[in-house]
Design an enzyme around this catalytic site. Structure first.
Site: not given
Ligand code: PGA
Length: 251
Positions: A9-11, A96, A98, A168, A174, A214, A235-236
Site C-alpha cells: 500500500n503505497w498510500k 483502510h 486512514e 491492521e 506507521g 509496521s 505500507g512503509g
C-alpha cells in the site's frame, strides 16, 4: 484456495516517475520470490495506468487504494470501479483505517463500495482493526467482529469468497509498533471463525487474511509462520523494492 499474498500500500507517496521506477524494481526482483507468493501493489490513482504498463506480463497484480460508492456521474473527485477496471486493477483496498479515520468512511459506504467492486470483478482487500484505546480496554475482538458484521455480513458467501481481509491494528500502522505474532494469530483465528460461523468453513478456510501494521523484513517471518496469517499489507516497507521483496521471501 487460500493464497499467500504480499500487498504493498503505497498510500500518498511517490510521483508518477518514482512509482513507475519502484514498480519496475519490484518486477526486476521477481525471480527471488517463491512461485506461490502473490504480489500486489497499490499505487495512487494517478499512477495506475503507467504502473500497469510497468508490471505488464509479470505476476504482480495492480490494486487501487479506494473506490467510489457510486457507479458514475456527478461525483467530483471520485474514481469509479469501472475506471479502476479499465486501468488494469484487479484489486482495491477498502476500509483502510486512514480512510475511516480521516475521510469519514462508514460501514454503510463500505458495503456499497464492496458490492460495486465485486460486481466489476475487482477483489476488495477489506481492512479491519482496532484503535489503541480499544486494545487496551480489551475490546479488540468486539471492534473487529462489528467491522466484519457491518460489511461482510451484508454480502453473499459467493461474494465473500472473493474478498481478502487485512487485519491492521491502528496502533501498529506507521508507528514502528507491531502486534506480536501471538496477538496477530489470535485475532486472525478469531476473524476466520467469525467468517466460518456465517459463511461456512470452506469460505473461511479459503480466505486469505493479511496482517498489516509496521510489517517489515525483520518481523515478517515470525508473523507469516502463524497458521492463520496468509501474508501482509505493507505500507512503509513497500516503498523500497528490496524490503518488499524481502517480505515476500519470509514464508
Ligand atoms: P505500515 O502501513 O506498514 O506503514 O505500518 C500498513 C498499512 O497501513 O497498510
Amino acid at each position: 484456495m487460500r493464497r499467500k499474498i504480499v500487498a504493498g500500500n503505497w498510500k500518498m507517496n511517490t510521483n508518477v516517475a518514482e512509482g513507475v521506477s519502484l514498480a519496475k524494481d519490484v518486477v526486476a526482483k521477481l525471480n527471488e520470490v517463491p512461485q506461490d507468493v502473490n504480489l500486489i501493489i497499490a499505487p495512487p490513482f494517478t499512477h495506475l495506468v503507467s504502473v500497469a504498463e510497468a508490471i505488464k506480463g509479470s505476476k504482480v497484480a495492480l490494486s487501487a487504494q479506494n473506490c467510489a460508492d457510486e457507479v458514475k456521474g456527478a461525483y467530483t473527485g471520485e474514481v469509479a470501479v469501472s475506471m479502476l477496471q479499465s486501468a488494469g486493477c484487479t484489486y482495491t483496498i477498502l476500509g483502510h483505517s486512514e480512510r475511516r479515520q480521516y475521510y469519514g468512511e462508514t460501514s454503510e459506504k463500505l458495503v456499497k463500495k464492496m458490492r460495486l467492486a465485486l460486481e466489476a470483478g475487482i477483489s476488495p482487500i477489506f481492512c479491519v482493526g482496532e484503535m489503541k484505546e480499544e486494545r487496551l480496554a480489551n475490546k479488540h475482538f468486539d471492534v473487529v467482529e462489528a467491522q466484519i458484521k457491518e460489511v461482510l455480513f451484508e454480502l453473499s458467501a459467493a461474494e465473500v469468497a472473493n474478498v481478502v481481509i487485512a487485519y491492521e491494528p491502528v496502533w501498529a500502522i506507521g508507528t514502528g509498533l507491531t502486534a506480536t505474532a501471538e496477538q496477530a494469530q489470535e485475532i486472525h483465528a478469531f476473524i476466520r471463525k467469525v467468517v466460518a460461523d456465517k459463511f461456512g468453513a470452506k469460505v473461511a478456510d479459503d480466505m486469505s487474511i493479511l496482517y498489516g501494521g509496521s510489517c517489515k523484513p525483520s518481523n515478517a517471518k515470525e508473523l507469516f509462520a502463524c497458521k492463520d496469517i496468509d501474508g501482509g499489507l505493507i505500507g512503509g516497507a513497500a516503498l523500497k523494492a528490496e524490503d518488499f521483496i524481502a517480505i515476500a521471501q519470509s514464508y
